[in-house]
Scaffold this active site. Structure first.
Site, short mmCIF file in Angstrom:
data_model
loop_
_atom_site.label_atom_id
_atom_site.label_comp_id
_atom_site.label_asym_id
_atom_site.label_seq_id
_atom_site.Cartn_x
_atom_site.Cartn_y
_atom_site.Cartn_z
NE ARG A 25 -3.00 14.21 15.60
CZ ARG A 25 -2.54 13.49 14.67
NH1 ARG A 25 -3.07 12.43 14.21
NH2 ARG A 25 -1.96 14.17 13.76
CB THR B 179 -8.22 8.63 -2.59
OG1 THR B 179 -6.81 8.95 -2.59
CG2 THR B 179 -8.41 7.40 -3.77
CE LYS C 243 -5.44 6.13 10.08
NZ LYS C 243 -5.98 7.74 9.68
CE LYS C 244 -1.80 3.52 4.66
NZ LYS C 244 -3.16 3.24 3.62
CG ASP D 206 -2.03 0.86 1.15
OD1 ASP D 206 -2.07 1.63 0.07
OD2 ASP D 206 -2.88 1.31 1.95
CE LYS D 207 0.20 7.72 -2.59
NZ LYS D 207 -1.10 8.23 -2.57
CG HIS D 208 -0.69 7.57 4.17
ND1 HIS D 208 -1.96 7.29 4.53
CD2 HIS D 208 -0.02 8.49 4.65
CE1 HIS D 208 -2.27 8.53 5.15
NE2 HIS D 208 -1.18 9.31 5.28
CB SER D 209 -0.01 10.58 -0.29
OG SER D 209 -0.11 12.20 -0.35
CB SER E 130 -2.51 9.16 13.24
OG SER E 130 -3.60 9.54 12.40
N1 IUR Z 1 -3.61 11.22 8.10
C1 IUR Z 1 -3.62 10.29 9.06
O1 IUR Z 1 -3.82 9.20 8.86
N2 IUR Z 1 -3.15 10.72 10.26
C2 IUR Z 1 -2.76 11.88 10.53
O2 IUR Z 1 -2.10 12.20 11.66
C3 IUR Z 1 -2.65 12.83 9.42
C4 IUR Z 1 -2.96 12.34 8.16
I1 IUR Z 1 -1.77 14.52 9.95
#
Ligand code: IUR
Length: 468
Positions: free
Chosen positions: A173, A125, A192-193, A85-88, A188
């Site tokens: 937050r 997305t 999830k990942k 997976d990728k996260h931005s 955070s």
């Molecule tokens: N996206 C996330 O999933 N967590 C965060 O804390 C931020 C962006 I900033």
């Protein structure tokens, strides 16, 4: 079992700059998940963490505790090594996931992509995909597995059961000025990942005027934290630091970005978007062992974008996620105007003329995104609707010469673009008397994992969905 420490004691400890023990962090996260912590206490702890920071060990413990507080996805053992997976961290015009997920699937990966919605000036997305009539972002873990089996990729929303502590912490937050904290962002994102049970993860950490991280140094600090914690969780991780001053590609806005993603899946697209997709995908193929090196990975990505196989995965993903097959087919095979019609056009389409003559130095992403947000492309609060038809196409490239009156931006909207908005949009175009110097590269740096064996992937203590 360790004695329960009171929350005020933990908050005081962190407030005074002391290190929290792993069990203390677990206890805090448990109180968040179980609802026994008061909002004020959670806010105070978040602020203490924001101000005092956390050691690498504390950040890892927080991520583990948050990941372990929810359910984890479970996959067939045969997929081990191929789950990527990728996260931005969020950008303007960032439609990379829409292209990367099916392209990686076409290279043999399994991509259980859990994405978010846009909040603030950056898009999400899921909102882009929901511009397609019928697309369903909500899929159960079992449905995800079926789609991955058949197609190789899915792009879905986060379910209630996955990393539930993050849901509470993230919302708080946002209202306690504690978003910009490296340990909190790391925990955070990675909690999830980690719940996705990935083999490899690539992170696009953006920096600049329209990014979460204002400077390259701050992006590097976050990238190192993400890569190091990701590795320690058993996920092969790397990060790319990319500039976010100008929109990525030429289009901003949900439907227009989807159209640009389709253009790229058909082998086209602006060079900046293409470079980023291929760099991130090449890294992932190498990290997961599906390519011998990054260069080989990039070549494979380029091949599946060129031969139509990434596009047919995208079409299959749309059908698997609820889009009627004739619509998915027409969207993927039609001409650009036919595709646009399928997604729905905005009522007005205005071209903005250059107010004077000059050389394009840059097109600033932030004012552009803010005006589009006001016009309905984004949301002010989680849960608000977005208007997928609102967006803009940048008609010029950096280094191009413009005469006064020549169009440089095409804005799509359903009304409401007043003189203030027009002025703000015109401010996004920066012209100069001479061609600009060569721009710095979009991809500034790569953060790779340290060599060495990877710990065994972690499974949370609680039962996975398969054990039920
Ligand atoms: N996206 C996330 O999933 N967590 C965060 O804390 C931020 C962006 I900033």
């Amino acid at each position: 079992m360790a004695a329960q420490v009171s929350l005020p004691t933990l908050i005081r400890k962190k407030r005074d700059g002391e290190r929290l023990e792993d069990e203390e962090i677990q206890s805090f996260v448990r109180s968040v998940t179980e609802g026994t912590a008061q909002e004020g206490q959670i806010g105070a702890m978040l602020m203490a963490i924001r101000l005092q920071g956390m050691t690498a060990g504390e950040t890892l413990a927080l991520t583990r505790a948050m990941a372990g507080a929810g359910r984890a996805l479970a996959w067939p053992p045969a997929w081990q090594g191929r789950l990527v997976d990728k996260h931005s961290t969020g950008g303007v015009g960032d439609k990379v996931s829409l292209v990367l997920a099916p392209a990686l699937a076409a290279c043999g990966c399994k991509v259980p992509m859990i994405s978010g919605r846009g909040l603030g000036h950056t898009g999400g997305t899921l909102d882009k995909l929901e511009a397609i009539p019928g697309f369903r972002v909500s899929q159960s873990p079992e449905e995800m597995r079926i789609i991955l089996e058949r197609v190789g990729c899915c792009i879905v929303g986060q379910s209630e059961e996955l990393a539930p502590a993050d849901r509470v912490l993230y919302a708080l937050r946002d209202v306690t000025a504690t978003v910009d904290s490296v340990p909190l962002i790391t925990a955070s994102i990675l909690s999830k990942k980690a719940a996705e049970q990935l083999s490899a993860l690539v992170l696009d950490v953006k920096f600049g005027g329209a990014a979460l991280c204002p400077t390259q140094d701050s992006a590097r600090e976050l990238a190192h934290s993400l890569v190091s914690v990701g590795q320690q969780l058993g996920v092969r991780s790397a990060a790319v630091l990319s500039r976010m001053e100008q929109p990525l590609g030429r289009s901003v806005g949900n439907a227009l970005e989807l159209l640009e993603a389709l253009e790229m899946l058909g082998g086209g697209a602006p060079p900046d978007l293409r470079d980023l997709v291929i760099a991130l995908g090449g890294l992932l193929l190498w990290l997961s062992g599906l390519a011998g090196g990054e260069a080989e990975g990039r070549a494979r990505l380029g091949a599946v974008l060129g031969d139509g196989s990434a596009l047919s995965r995208f079409q299959a993903m749309l059908e698997a996620q609820g889009v009627p097959p004739p619509t998915a087919h027409r969207l993927c095979t039609g001409t650009p105007p036919q595709r646009h019609l399928l997604l729905g056009r905005a009522r007005s389409c205005e071209e903005l003329p250059a107010l004077r003559e000059g050389w394009v130095q840059r097109v600033e992403a932030l004012p552009l995104a803010r005006v589009l947000h006001e016009l309905g492309a984004g949301r002010a609060r989680a849960g608000d609707p977005v208007n997928p038809r609102v967006g803009a196409e940048v008609l010029v490239a950096v280094g191009q010469h413009l005469r006064a009156g020549e169009p440089w931006l095409r804005v799509h909207h359903d009304g409401g673009l007043g003189p203030g908005g027009l002025r703000a949009l015109q401010g996004a175009l920066v012209l100069g008397p001479a061609p600009p110097p060569a721009p710095p590269p979009l991809l500034a740096e790569t953060v790779l994992p340290l060599p060495g064996p990877l710990p065994r992937p972690e499974t949370p203590d609680n039962r996975s969905i398969d054990d039920q």
